[in-house]
Design an enzyme around this catalytic site. Structure first.
Site, PDB file in Angstrom:
ATOM      1  N   ARG A   1       0.656  -1.264   0.021  1.00 26.69           N
ATOM      2  CA  ARG A   1      -0.105   0.523  -0.264  1.00 26.69           C
ATOM      3  C   ARG A   1       0.876   1.031   0.135  1.00 26.69           C
ATOM      4  O   ARG A   1       0.978   2.331  -1.092  1.00 26.69           O
ATOM      5  CB  ARG A   1      -0.905  -0.325   1.429  1.00 26.69           C
ATOM      6  CG  ARG A   1      -1.955  -0.611   0.689  1.00 26.69           C
ATOM      7  CD  ARG A   1      -2.431  -1.020   2.580  1.00 26.69           C
ATOM      8  NE  ARG A   1      -1.760  -2.729   2.468  1.00 26.69           N
ATOM      9  CZ  ARG A   1      -1.851  -3.038   3.002  1.00 26.69           C
ATOM     10  NH1 ARG A   1      -2.272  -4.040   1.637  1.00 26.69           N
ATOM     11  NH2 ARG A   1      -0.338  -4.308   2.896  1.00 26.69           N
ATOM     12  N   THR A   2       1.761   1.730   1.088  1.00 25.69           N
ATOM     13  CA  THR A   2       2.430   2.411   1.003  1.00 25.69           C
ATOM     14  C   THR A   2       3.122   3.028   0.313  1.00 25.69           C
ATOM     15  O   THR A   2       3.301   4.451  -0.930  1.00 25.69           O
ATOM     16  CB  THR A   2       3.374   2.818   2.753  1.00 25.69           C
ATOM     17  OG1 THR A   2       2.487   1.679   3.687  1.00 25.69           O
ATOM     18  CG2 THR A   2       3.781   4.427   3.313  1.00 25.69           C
TER      19      THR A   2
ATOM     20  N   LYS B   1      27.124  -3.672  -1.619  1.00 21.90           N
ATOM     21  CA  LYS B   1      28.228  -3.738  -1.902  1.00 21.90           C
ATOM     22  C   LYS B   1      28.857  -3.179  -0.933  1.00 21.90           C
ATOM     23  O   LYS B   1      30.076  -2.627  -0.635  1.00 21.90           O
ATOM     24  CB  LYS B   1      28.660  -3.058  -3.130  1.00 21.90           C
ATOM     25  CG  LYS B   1      28.457  -3.077  -4.450  1.00 21.90           C
ATOM     26  CD  LYS B   1      28.814  -1.955  -5.599  1.00 21.90           C
ATOM     27  CE  LYS B   1      27.567  -2.471  -6.718  1.00 21.90           C
ATOM     28  NZ  LYS B   1      27.642  -1.401  -7.846  1.00 21.90           N
TER      29      LYS B   1
ATOM     30  N   ARG C   1      10.971   4.274   3.923  1.00 23.02           N
ATOM     31  CA  ARG C   1      10.501   2.571   4.746  1.00 23.02           C
ATOM     32  C   ARG C   1      11.662   2.235   4.567  1.00 23.02           C
ATOM     33  O   ARG C   1      12.859   2.148   4.168  1.00 23.02           O
ATOM     34  CB  ARG C   1       9.484   2.142   3.904  1.00 23.02           C
ATOM     35  CG  ARG C   1       9.240   0.652   4.952  1.00 23.02           C
ATOM     36  CD  ARG C   1       8.365   0.431   4.528  1.00 23.02           C
ATOM     37  NE  ARG C   1       7.019   0.595   4.917  1.00 23.02           N
ATOM     38  CZ  ARG C   1       5.215   0.476   5.337  1.00 23.02           C
ATOM     39  NH1 ARG C   1       5.785  -1.215   4.632  1.00 23.02           N
ATOM     40  NH2 ARG C   1       4.566   0.939   4.767  1.00 23.02           N
TER      41      ARG C   1
ATOM     42  N   HIS D   1       4.335   5.691  11.577  1.00 18.28           N
ATOM     43  CA  HIS D   1       3.983   5.386  10.652  1.00 18.28           C
ATOM     44  C   HIS D   1       2.923   6.054  10.407  1.00 18.28           C
ATOM     45  O   HIS D   1       1.615   6.435  10.014  1.00 18.28           O
ATOM     46  CB  HIS D   1       3.439   3.994  10.400  1.00 18.28           C
ATOM     47  CG  HIS D   1       2.976   3.892   8.823  1.00 18.28           C
ATOM     48  ND1 HIS D   1       3.379   4.254   7.893  1.00 18.28           N
ATOM     49  CD2 HIS D   1       3.239   3.092   7.766  1.00 18.28           C
ATOM     50  CE1 HIS D   1       3.272   4.540   6.330  1.00 18.28           C
ATOM     51  NE2 HIS D   1       1.869   2.851   6.829  1.00 18.28           N
TER      52      HIS D   1
HETATM   53  N1   CP Z   1      -0.500   0.068   5.627  1.00 18.78           N
HETATM   54  C1   CP Z   1       0.787  -0.232   5.284  1.00 18.78           C
HETATM   55  O1   CP Z   1       1.623   0.534   5.543  1.00 18.78           O
HETATM   56  O2   CP Z   1       0.790  -1.040   4.380  1.00 18.78           O
HETATM   57  P1   CP Z   1       2.324  -1.510   3.778  1.00 18.78           P
HETATM   58  O3   CP Z   1       2.960  -2.895   4.450  1.00 18.78           O
HETATM   59  O4   CP Z   1       1.359  -2.553   2.172  1.00 18.78           O
HETATM   60  O5   CP Z   1       2.427  -0.127   2.907  1.00 18.78           O
END
Ligand code: CP
Length: 316
Positions: free
Chosen positions: A63-64, A93, A114, A142
């Protein structure tokens, strides 16, 4: 962490929900609502033409990643996209994160990252002069998930104060929960009931932070104790990737499950059911067709609009 005032988004990194105030939440939500209306009218956006948004995702994401990618493109920006840099970039590397981020800053107007290390996005953001957006850092935060969750609640209930919610699942490692609780803690009169196995209660540092907030928190032991008048249930998966002992994970992963019978006994007609996804069995698929279930539709769509709004505010 320095707060973002409602008119001060330009070029600011979005690292934690702690940076937001009710006014700055409203700024994002008003922008996202306007984008929904414009999208429904077929408006094509060009505000971010000529901008490059780089997506660097060191942990898996459905999603994100795709939500930020489509949000950037829908606003007219282009993207540089890296999923799994641990196997496909010069990380293999031995390049340091510090070097990688300084290099990517040359190509980009904004970096969405992320990573599996809590706090790393904040640390790296200090090394470059373009904004970074935290798309999930380990079991830390998040913030954009909390923004979309709060936007979803705001659109459904018309407010973010005087709400009652149930948050269930992995509160220890679930970064979405940490950000959401702190976000709702900025409003008056909210009560959250927390349902988690003993081992997966909130980490002490989050408990300490929310003690200073306006929110009322109450742990409940089991499903029987769920109050019937919650505005929302927010369910989360047990975060397999944070466990060193697979057997322990197996024991805990199905601790609490939403079933049709639980919803009948403890739900109410006006509530909504939310989940940041992915789910791995903690919501029975029979619930999916229930109009109160927002996790596969409204919540996901809102995520894209909130990220469009945020990119517009940060890069516009
Ligand atoms: N909600 C969420 O962060 O989903 P993903 O890990 O798929 O990005």
């Amino acid at each position: 962490m320095q707060k973002i005032k409602k008119d001060q988004f330009s070029n600011r990194s979005i690292l934690s929900i702690d940076q937001f105030t009710p006014d700055s939440f409203n700024r994002v939500f008003n922008e996202a609502s306007a984008l929904i209306n414009e999208h429904e009218r077929g408006v094509i956006h060009h505000e971010l033409n000529g901008k490059i948004v780089t997506l660097l995702f060191y942990e898996p994401s459905s999603r994100t990643f795709s939500s930020f990618s489509s949000a950037a493109k829908r606003m007219g920006a282009q993207t540089v996209e890296y999923q799994n840099p641990t196997t496909t970039s010069s990380y293999v590397k031995g390049e340091t994160m510090e070097d990688t981020i300084r290099v990517f800053a040359n190509y980009s107007d904004c970096i969405v990252m992320r990573h599996f290390t809590t706090g790393i996005v904040k640390k790296l953001s200090r090394m470059i002069d373009i904004p970074m957006i935290n798309a999930g850092d380990g079991s830390g935060e998040h913030p954009t998930q909390a923004l979309l969750d709060m936007f979803t609640l705001h659109r459904r209930f018309g407010r973010l104060h005087n709400l009652k919610g149930l948050i269930a699942g992995d509160l220890l490692y679930g970064r979405t929960v940490h950000s959401l609780i702190k976000g709702l803690g900025k409003y008056q009169g909210n009560t959250l009931y927390l349902l988690a196995p003993e081992r997966l209660k909130l980490p002490p540092y989050v408990e300490k932070e929310i003690k200073k907030m306006k929110i009322k928190i109450e742990y409940i032991k089991d499903e029987k104790s769920i109050p019937k008048d919650c505005n929302f249930w927010y369910w989360t998966r047990v975060q397999k990737e944070r466990f060193s002992d697979p057997e322990e994970y197996e024991k805990l992963k199905k601790s609490f499950v939403i079933t049709p019978s639980l919803l009948k006994q403890k739900g109410n007609a006006n509530m909504v059911i939310m989940h940041p996804l992915p789910r791995i069995g903690e919501i029975d698929i029979k619930i999916d067709k229930d109009p109160r279930a927002l996790y596969l539709s409204t919540q996901v769509k809102n995520g894209m609009y909130v990220r469009m709004a945020l990119l517009k505010l940060v890069l516009g």
